[in-house]
Design a protein around this motif. Structure first.
Motif, PDB file in Angstrom:
ATOM      1  N   GLU A  72       0.819  -1.213   0.000  1.00 33.14           N
ATOM      2  CA  GLU A  72       0.000   0.000   0.000  1.00 33.14           C
ATOM      3  C   GLU A  72       0.851   1.260   0.000  1.00 33.14           C
ATOM      4  O   GLU A  72       0.494   2.262  -0.640  1.00 33.14           O
ATOM      5  N   ASN A  73       1.996   1.239   0.684  1.00 35.32           N
ATOM      6  CA  ASN A  73       2.743   2.474   0.927  1.00 35.32           C
ATOM      7  C   ASN A  73       4.135   2.531   0.308  1.00 35.32           C
ATOM      8  O   ASN A  73       4.669   3.627   0.118  1.00 35.32           O
ATOM      9  N   LEU A  74       4.744   1.376  -0.001  1.00 41.76           N
ATOM     10  CA  LEU A  74       6.151   1.381  -0.409  1.00 41.76           C
ATOM     11  C   LEU A  74       6.407   0.674  -1.732  1.00 41.76           C
ATOM     12  O   LEU A  74       7.562   0.479  -2.113  1.00 41.76           O
ATOM     13  N   VAL A  75       5.362   0.256  -2.440  1.00 40.43           N
ATOM     14  CA  VAL A  75       5.518  -0.410  -3.732  1.00 40.43           C
ATOM     15  C   VAL A  75       4.910   0.468  -4.824  1.00 40.43           C
ATOM     16  O   VAL A  75       3.799   0.990  -4.669  1.00 40.43           O
ATOM     17  N   ASP A  76       5.650   0.625  -5.923  1.00 42.05           N
ATOM     18  CA  ASP A  76       5.143   1.364  -7.085  1.00 42.05           C
ATOM     19  C   ASP A  76       4.189   0.452  -7.841  1.00 42.05           C
ATOM     20  O   ASP A  76       4.600  -0.473  -8.549  1.00 42.05           O
ATOM     21  N   ARG A  77       2.882   0.708  -7.708  1.00 40.76           N
ATOM     22  CA  ARG A  77       1.863  -0.162  -8.291  1.00 40.76           C
ATOM     23  C   ARG A  77       1.249   0.410  -9.574  1.00 40.76           C
ATOM     24  O   ARG A  77       0.266  -0.115 -10.071  1.00 40.76           O
ATOM     25  N   LYS A  78       1.839   1.481 -10.109  1.00 45.08           N
ATOM     26  CA  LYS A  78       1.313   2.066 -11.340  1.00 45.08           C
ATOM     27  C   LYS A  78       1.668   1.185 -12.528  1.00 45.08           C
ATOM     28  O   LYS A  78       2.820   0.823 -12.730  1.00 45.08           O
ATOM     29  N   MET A  79       0.638   0.842 -13.299  1.00 41.10           N
ATOM     30  CA  MET A  79       0.816  -0.024 -14.451  1.00 41.10           C
ATOM     31  C   MET A  79       0.558   0.771 -15.733  1.00 41.10           C
ATOM     32  O   MET A  79       0.527   1.997 -15.733  1.00 41.10           O
ATOM     33  N   PHE A  80       0.359   0.066 -16.820  1.00 42.67           N
ATOM     34  CA  PHE A  80       0.116   0.693 -18.116  1.00 42.67           C
ATOM     35  C   PHE A  80      -1.134   1.555 -18.065  1.00 42.67           C
ATOM     36  O   PHE A  80      -2.109   1.232 -17.410  1.00 42.67           O
ATOM     37  N   GLY A  81      -1.076   2.673 -18.766  1.00 40.04           N
ATOM     38  CA  GLY A  81      -2.230   3.565 -18.879  1.00 40.04           C
ATOM     39  C   GLY A  81      -2.619   4.237 -17.581  1.00 40.04           C
ATOM     40  O   GLY A  81      -3.736   4.726 -17.441  1.00 40.04           O
ATOM     41  N   MET A 126       4.792   1.557   9.042  1.00 37.77           N
ATOM     42  CA  MET A 126       5.958   0.990   8.361  1.00 37.77           C
ATOM     43  C   MET A 126       6.706   2.042   7.559  1.00 37.77           C
ATOM     44  O   MET A 126       6.123   2.890   6.891  1.00 37.77           O
ATOM     45  N   THR A 127       8.031   1.972   7.621  1.00 36.77           N
ATOM     46  CA  THR A 127       8.918   2.765   6.770  1.00 36.77           C
ATOM     47  C   THR A 127       9.826   1.820   6.004  1.00 36.77           C
ATOM     48  O   THR A 127       9.917   0.627   6.318  1.00 36.77           O
ATOM     49  N   ALA A 128      10.534   2.353   5.013  1.00 36.26           N
ATOM     50  CA  ALA A 128      11.463   1.517   4.256  1.00 36.26           C
ATOM     51  C   ALA A 128      12.548   0.959   5.170  1.00 36.26           C
ATOM     52  O   ALA A 128      12.957  -0.200   5.037  1.00 36.26           O
ATOM     53  N   ALA A 129      13.011   1.768   6.113  1.00 26.27           N
ATOM     54  CA  ALA A 129      14.071   1.323   7.026  1.00 26.27           C
ATOM     55  C   ALA A 129      13.571   0.218   7.952  1.00 26.27           C
ATOM     56  O   ALA A 129      14.268  -0.782   8.179  1.00 26.27           O
ATOM     57  N   SER A 130      12.364   0.378   8.507  1.00 20.29           N
ATOM     58  CA  SER A 130      11.844  -0.647   9.417  1.00 20.29           C
ATOM     59  C   SER A 130      11.545  -1.937   8.669  1.00 20.29           C
ATOM     60  O   SER A 130      11.751  -3.039   9.189  1.00 20.29           O
ATOM     61  N   ALA A 131      11.079  -1.819   7.422  1.00 23.28           N
ATOM     62  CA  ALA A 131      10.817  -3.014   6.618  1.00 23.28           C
ATOM     63  C   ALA A 131      12.117  -3.742   6.303  1.00 23.28           C
ATOM     64  O   ALA A 131      12.190  -4.978   6.391  1.00 23.28           O
ATOM     65  N   LEU A 132      13.160  -3.007   5.940  1.00 27.40           N
ATOM     66  CA  LEU A 132      14.449  -3.624   5.630  1.00 27.40           C
ATOM     67  C   LEU A 132      15.002  -4.373   6.838  1.00 27.40           C
ATOM     68  O   LEU A 132      15.465  -5.514   6.721  1.00 27.40           O
TER      69      LEU A 132
END
Length: 500
Positions: free
Chosen positions: A314-323, A462-468
């Motif tokens: 939801e917060n840390l993945v680029d989910r934009k696809m075509f169009g 969640m942050t990128a650092a805490s996830a890592l």
């Protein structure tokens, strides 16, 4: 017909596609139950944050704790469901009662109050505790103990589980997105409605299909009285408030102690029963309990899919696809079951091919491989968070999808084999209790998964650092456990006395 007879010699069923015809009825019953379960699983933590914290990430920790406790109790109550079936009313009646209670709980989840949320979850937990271990036990009763098709039958049954798990997020996710002019928390309630309908379909499928079982799963002689069903129903009425209290007041930490004590009690019951047989049965139960302990670790990290993986998506993945289309968060939950549907037949063929050449890996080696593949899934996420983080603070789409696929390979090495293992290693009179013990190990892992996810999210989300940090810990623990299990596999094989 008693349990010992059922597990050593099965009725002469008509065959369909090389397996007893009732397998396919149980397949569809489980399909709809899993549709209901996984509809709730993908939406629950997200719904809690949206409904009760107005989308604030600070709600992630509480949502993770509730999800972990819910998952734990779903499986933890299986031991009681197994005992009810073994000792009181038989498998068929227990399954039907559990399905009805679970359906009532799913519809209750639609009411937008925290009290109703916890009450609905309590009903689902008690109902599924009656349903889940017994539907799996009945698959084992379709085959003689030495029938070489047993493992393959469980793998096919496992495809039914994952077919439901695949359809659920796609269909209910579409339902939620279709009602775009309503607040998101209302959209999630549409998901719960669909789950309730799915559970009713499961109930009806088993009700009309149970005649195919030729008496297998019926109450034991002397236990046919319907008064026993009434007593079990009264037990359900007592159990629901108790589970509500565990969810609302005890919390994941206290629940972990309770689950640990229940796990010890199950182990003691199995060992006492095994000691009444002989040394071989005692050794087999010991082997089963060792594998249960490693099973806890697998599910402790696998169940991040309902919490930290959802928040990551939801917060840390680029989910934009075509169009400009955005891939829905819930649809990630369909990656694993899709991979299982594709890979399960291949894995079944590989095991059969290796078996003909007498080099199929033993049960503990398959479990070790399962742990290692789970670890590799986390390794992909660790790499992405350390090396692929964009300037916008997002990782690409593919690492999370690849993580689900790697975990799926691990799951196929472990989970369907575990169900079959219980029916082969358990004392004949306590197969249902042993199956409950299997699900108890999932319960302990599920509750620990919520604690881990809460730690990763912290007080602010969640942050990128805490996830890592959290995913790095997950990788090392899983990889170490997998290697250890591979090393001690010869000892466990010796305890199993020829069971493979």
């Amino acid at each position: 017909m008693n349990q010992a007879i059922e597990t050593s010699a099965a009725p002469d069923y008509p065959q369909l596609l090389g397996h007893p015809r009732p397998l396919w009825m149980l397949f569809m019953t489980e399909f709809w139950e899993r549709f209901a379960f996984y509809s709730v699983s993908w939406a629950l933590a997200l719904y809690i944050v949206a409904q009760f914290f107005h989308g604030d990430p600070s709600g992630q920790a509480w949502a993770s704790g509730i999800f972990g406790a819910y998952t734990a109790l779903i499986y933890g109550t299986g031991i009681f469901g197994g005992w009810v079936a073994d000792k009181l009313i038989g498998y068929q009646r227990t399954i039907l009662l559990g399905a009805a209670v679970m359906a009532a709980g799913l519809f209750t989840l639609m009411l937008p109050q925290r009290t109703m949320l916890l009450l609905g979850l309590a009903l689902v937990i008690v109902g599924d505790g009656l349903f889940k271990p017994n539907i799996s036990s009945m698959v084992g009763q379709l085959y003689a103990r030495d029938d070489e098709r047993r493992d393959r039958g469980f793998t096919l049954f496992y495809m039914g589980i994952n077919a439901g798990a695949f359809v659920a997020p796609l269909f209910t996710g579409w339902l939620a997105s279709y009602f775009t002019d309503t607040p998101m928390e209302q959209n999630y309630r549409v998901v719960f409605l669909a789950a309730g309908v799915g559970m009713l379909l499961s109930l009806l499928w088993f009700w009309f299909g149970r005649r195919q079982l030729k008496g297998v799963g019926r109450p034991a002689p002397g236990a046919e009285s319907r008064l026993r069903v009434l007593w079990v129903l009264l037990g359900v009425i007592v159990a629901v408030p108790a589970v509500y209290y565990l969810l609302s007041s005890v919390g994941p930490g206290g629940l972990q102690w309770l689950l640990g004590l229940l796990f010890v009690a199950v182990a003691a019951m199995l060992l006492v029963e095994a000691a009444r047989h002989d040394r071989v049965q005692t050794h087999r139960v010991l082997a089963m309990l060792i594998i249960f302990a490693f099973n806890v670790l697998f599910w402790m990290f696998y169940y991040q899919l309902g919490t930290s993986f959802n928040f990551l998506a939801e917060n840390l993945v680029d989910r934009k696809m075509f169009g400009g289309w955005v891939f829905p968060v819930g649809w990630f939950q369909s990656v694993s079951p899709l991979a299982i549907i594709v890979l399960a037949p291949l894995v079944t063929l590989v095991w059969a091919w290796l078996s003909k050449r007498r080099c199929e890996p033993s049960i503990p080696r398959k479990f070790g491989l399962g742990l290692i593949f789970n670890a590799l899934g986390f390794a992909v996420l660790v790499y992405a968070l350390a090396r692929l983080l964009s300037s916008a603070g997002l990782i690409p789409f593919w690492p999370l999808a690849m993580c689900y696929v790697m975990q799926t390979v691990g799951e196929l090495c472990l989970s369907p084999i575990g169900l079959s293992m219980v029916t082969k290693l358990a004392p004949p009179r306590l197969v249902g209790v042993a199956m409950g013990g299997w699900f108890m190990s999932l319960a302990v892992g599920g509750n620990l998964s919520g604690l881990v996810a809460s730690r990763i999210s912290g007080v602010s989300g969640m942050t990128a650092a805490s996830a890592l940090s959290g995913f790095t810990f997950s990788f090392w623990l899983l990889a170490g456990a997998g290697l250890l299990l591979l090393l001690i596999s010869p000892l466990i094989n010796k305890l199993m006395h020829g069971v493979r």
